[in-house]
Design a protein around this motif. Structure first.
Motif, PDB file in Angstrom:
ATOM      1  N   ARG A   1      53.164  15.180  13.842  1.00  0.00           N
ATOM      2  CA  ARG A   1      54.364  15.950  14.174  1.00  0.00           C
ATOM      3  C   ARG A   1      54.151  17.449  14.075  1.00  0.00           C
ATOM      4  O   ARG A   1      54.947  18.236  14.609  1.00  0.00           O
ATOM      5  N   THR A   2      53.080  17.903  13.438  1.00  0.00           N
ATOM      6  CA  THR A   2      52.787  19.332  13.334  1.00  0.00           C
ATOM      7  C   THR A   2      51.692  19.773  14.299  1.00  0.00           C
ATOM      8  O   THR A   2      51.458  20.965  14.476  1.00  0.00           O
ATOM      9  N   ASP A   3      51.005  18.839  14.926  1.00  0.00           N
ATOM     10  CA  ASP A   3      49.938  19.133  15.882  1.00  0.00           C
ATOM     11  C   ASP A   3      49.938  18.023  16.918  1.00  0.00           C
ATOM     12  O   ASP A   3      49.351  16.960  16.709  1.00  0.00           O
TER      13      ASP A   3
END
Length: 361
Positions: free
Chosen positions: A13-15
């Motif tokens: 979800r962050t990359d």
């Protein structure tokens, strides 16, 4: 305890470029009205990248909770019921709807009717009901086995196209006769362009990259096709509306400054340029807003009734898909590795607009 072995592709979800293939198990013990569905196949388009890009902001990650830090990108596809503790949903039935990129899904079937059912699982209760409805293929008037690929690729996108067109009509196009669409070669954009093109007195302008100009022109649903670097060639002397499918902050800023006070409405729909969303704060013309299709859908459901809305969408859909079937090359892929490859291609913006990708486990 018996269980269903489940394989899936999960996204960091962050990359968004970082993925993980993971096997899990779904407990085969079923509570009241619980159903286990086996996903047969699904489509993957730029629309799914929008779901990932807005995963937290628009709660798309909430539909199919995953392990820490990862999410399952929602997709539109077909699945078969392999276990059921519901009187209204039988083993062997086939349903079209919203699924995770996983081979199996457990749902709780509620509000059942001959047309389908809603997943009324508690974790989905705060989410838009449009995404929680599963359509029973046997009773779907628009369904055909040979048409599944086109249905998966276009039907959810066309619903968005229909609701944007209807929203603009509902608001008298904000006093404008010129509608400018970015990412004009994307399926949601040319679905909208198809509808707008049929309206009297409306001029439809498509913005696209140089490599997609010929394809975009070939569909004959834009009055004018302009490349992004030639944006300032658009006549700015008349009122206009901007429907932003790209989500590119720099592009949005450039268009706002060019059209200036004649830009009467500006909305963001998608994020095909998901990695370039940042933009300036205050801009000339109408303030950019996020268009949320379910809100217009719920408004029309109240006014027309569910059957009335579906009848209108269905009529428009049949006209559109007759044309769109000739614009699309269906490509089928199998296995998690292929899913990841296609996902990475679409995420990178390297997909050919003519290609429609269908994935199977």
């Amino acid at each position: 305890m018996t269980s269903y072995a489940t394989s899936g592709l999960y996204i960091d979800r962050t990359d968004l470029f970082k993925t993980e293939q993971k096997d899990t198990n779904i407990d085969s013990t079923l509570g009241t009205d619980e159903v286990i569905m086996k996903v047969d196949h699904f489509a993957l388009t730029a629309n799914n990248i929008t779901y990932a890009a807005f995963g937290d902001r628009m709660q798309y990650w909430d539909f199919f909770p995953a392990h820490d830090g990862f999410g399952s990108v929602p997709v539109w596809g077909f699945a078969d019921v392999v276990a059921s503790n519901s009187e209204d949903v039988k083993v062997g039935e086939r349903f079209y709807g919203y699924y995770p990129m996983s081979s199996h899904l457990k749902v709780k079937a509620g509000k059942s009717s001959p047309a389908g059912f809603m997943d009324v699982a508690e974790h989905r209760s705060h989410l838009s009901p449009i995404y929680n409805h599963y359509v029973r293929s046997a009773n779907d008037p628009g369904y055909s086995p040979e048409g599944e690929a086109l249905q998966m690729l276009f039907r959810p996108l066309f619903m968005t196209s229909f609701l944007i067109d209807d929203f603009l009509f509902d608001n008298d196009f904000f006093g404008a006769k010129r509608i400018i669409l970015s990412s004009a070669s994307s399926k949601t954009a040319y679905g909208l362009a198809f509808l707008l093109y049929e309206r009297d007195g409306i001029e439809v302008i498509g913005l696209t990259s140089p490599g997609n100009v010929e394809f975009t022109k070939s569909m004959n649903c834009y009055h004018q096709v302009v490349t992004y670097d030639e944006l300032t060639s658009i006549d700015a002397s008349e009122p206009a509306v901007f429907v932003d499918m790209a989500g590119n902050g720099e592009l949005r800023e450039k268009l706002h400054y060019h059209i200036n006070d004649n830009l009467k409405y500006s909305c963001s729909v998608g994020a095909s340029h998901w990695d370039a969303q940042a933009g300036a704060g205050d801009l000339p013309g109408a303030k950019p807003t996020l268009f949320f299709a379910p809100a217009q859908g719920q408004k029309r459901t109240k006014e027309w009734g569910p059957d009335g809305l579906q009848a209108r969408v269905g009529g428009a859909w049949m006209k559109f898909i007759t044309q769109a079937s000739g614009w699309t090359n269906i490509i089928e892929h199998k296995g998690l590795d292929a899913m990841n490859d296609v996902y990475q291609i679409i995420l990178s913006g390297k997909v050919d607009p003519k290609d429609g990708h269908i994935l199977k486990f």
